[in-house]
Design a protein around this motif. Structure first.
Motif, PDB file in Angstrom:
ATOM      1  N   MET A  16       0.838  -1.205   0.000  1.00  0.00           N
ATOM      2  CA  MET A  16       0.000   0.000   0.000  1.00  0.00           C
ATOM      3  C   MET A  16       0.873   1.255   0.000  1.00  0.00           C
ATOM      4  O   MET A  16       1.837   1.343   0.753  1.00  0.00           O
ATOM      5  CB  MET A  16      -0.922   0.032   1.234  1.00  0.00           C
ATOM      6  CG  MET A  16      -2.022  -1.014   1.218  1.00  0.00           C
ATOM      7  SD  MET A  16      -3.110  -0.897   2.671  1.00  0.00           S
ATOM      8  CE  MET A  16      -4.137   0.491   2.188  1.00  0.00           C
ATOM      9  N   TYR A  66      -9.167  -0.048  -2.407  1.00  0.00           N
ATOM     10  CA  TYR A  66      -7.849  -0.623  -2.680  1.00  0.00           C
ATOM     11  C   TYR A  66      -7.947  -2.140  -2.778  1.00  0.00           C
ATOM     12  O   TYR A  66      -7.379  -2.750  -3.704  1.00  0.00           O
ATOM     13  CB  TYR A  66      -6.868  -0.222  -1.586  1.00  0.00           C
ATOM     14  CG  TYR A  66      -5.488  -0.820  -1.757  1.00  0.00           C
ATOM     15  CD1 TYR A  66      -4.621  -0.343  -2.739  1.00  0.00           C
ATOM     16  CD2 TYR A  66      -5.060  -1.872  -0.941  1.00  0.00           C
ATOM     17  CE1 TYR A  66      -3.355  -0.895  -2.905  1.00  0.00           C
ATOM     18  CE2 TYR A  66      -3.804  -2.428  -1.105  1.00  0.00           C
ATOM     19  CZ  TYR A  66      -2.951  -1.938  -2.087  1.00  0.00           C
ATOM     20  OH  TYR A  66      -1.703  -2.496  -2.249  1.00  0.00           O
ATOM     21  N   SER A  69      -9.464  -2.996  -6.066  1.00  0.00           N
ATOM     22  CA  SER A  69      -8.524  -2.782  -7.182  1.00  0.00           C
ATOM     23  C   SER A  69      -7.493  -3.903  -7.259  1.00  0.00           C
ATOM     24  O   SER A  69      -7.002  -4.225  -8.351  1.00  0.00           O
ATOM     25  CB  SER A  69      -7.829  -1.423  -7.036  1.00  0.00           C
ATOM     26  OG  SER A  69      -6.911  -1.435  -5.949  1.00  0.00           O
TER      27      SER A  69
END
Length: 330
Positions: A16, A66, A69
């Protein structure tokens, strides 16, 4: 809390593009998803209320985006025809704030395989209603078992099953014809006008007795009320079957509107009313109740004798359109 962490989630969280605090929050969101996974249906989708995620981290939506994705999770979508191009199909997330229907998600990786990790799920976002229930259970000598379901946001605790036996001498404050009256108020807010349904409440009549008399139920008033209450529950919660189909003719507009609410899932009717009920009793009344001992039982609250009149007055002033009553548990 100890949970398995799949390598796919571990890698995604490590990669991340944020600081370590965000990564720790992402790990907590993963655990929150893992906890809800036990409610998955046969297709792997489980309900995921936004309130639940927000209680873990306010910025949960960025983490969820996130994970999507990275193809770790996906949300349940419904196909719609594009109004501008009938040959084009549009897929949208299936949820409804108006009807209290939360979005559903599923894992795209196996979350039962992975290294076990211990995640501290502690959050300082505490609510007064939780503290009151916790303190009341402790005072009454019950275990600290408190949970809130996702269907109707109702509270379940260790003292709820036998409260009529365990709390003799205490009082309940509850609402008369609670769900029919909440549905009446919901119709008013939405501009839904069913003249016969409205007539009952606008004239201060007993909803169940009126239904029983209109549909010619027989027996004592108590017996007729029970029959009418049972019929109402089928009407709200059922997938079409009701013990007496004439209720659809009695409340034509209301029945048609309920049909639209249940279009996606017949359980949406019951879920909607329970969520409205829970918002009143838990998130509002119990959160601000002017006493230190109170235990909720869906559409009522258990209080001590010395507090009952004060709490009754508090509820009546807070919700003047609801008819509250106090009753001794004996």
């Amino acid at each position: 809390m100890i949970v398995p962490l799949p390598k796919e989630f571990r890698q995604a969280i490590n990669e991340m593009p944020y600081n370590i605090t965000v990564k720790k929050n992402a790990l907590k969101i993963y655990v929150a998803l893992y906890i809800m996974n036990y409610r998955k249906n046969s297709f792997g989708y489980f309900p995921l209320p936004s309130v639940y995620l927000a209680s873990v981290n306010k910025r949960y939506y960025k983490i969820m985006e996130y994970f999507i994705s990275r193809k770790l999770i996906e949300y349940f979508k419904i196909a719609y025809t594009d109004e501008k191009d009938i040959f084009n199909t549009i897929y949208r997330k299936s949820y409804s704030r108006e009807q209290g229907v939360c979005a559903k998600y599923k894992f795209l990786v196996n979350v039962e395989a992975g290294e076990e990790i211990n995640v501290d799920m502690f959050t300082n976002r505490q609510y007064r209603w939780y503290e009151i229930i916790q303190n009341s259970l402790e005072e009454a000598g019950f275990s600290m078992k408190i949970k809130r379901d996702t269907y109707g946001r109702r509270i379940w605790h260790s003292a709820i099953s036998n409260y009529k036996t365990d709390f003799k001498g205490y009082y309940t404050i509850d609402a008369i014809c609670s769900q029919p009256r909440l549905l009446f108020n919901y119709f008013k807010e939405k501009g839904v006008i069913d003249l016969e349904y409205n007539r009952i409440f606008e004239n201060g009549l007993d909803f169940y007795i009126e239904v029983a008399d209109k549909l010619k139920f027989e027996g004592t008033n108590e017996s007729k009320r029970k029959q009418a209450k049972r019929l109402f529950m089928f009407w709200i919660n059922g997938n079409g079957y009701v013990p007496n189909f004439e209720i659809h003719s009695l409340f034509k507009i209301a029945s048609m509107y309920l049909k639209t609410i249940k279009r996606g899932n017949y359980k949406y009717g019951g879920s909607l009313l329970q969520r409205i009920e829970s918002k009143i009793w838990i998130d509002d009344i119990l959160n601000d109740i002017p006493c230190d001992f109170a235990l909720p039982v869906h559409d009522c609250v258990i209080v001590k004798e010395q507090d009952v009149d004060m709490v009754l007055d508090f509820c009546t002033h807070k919700y003047p359109y609801i008819r509250f009553k106090k009753e001794l548990i004996k």
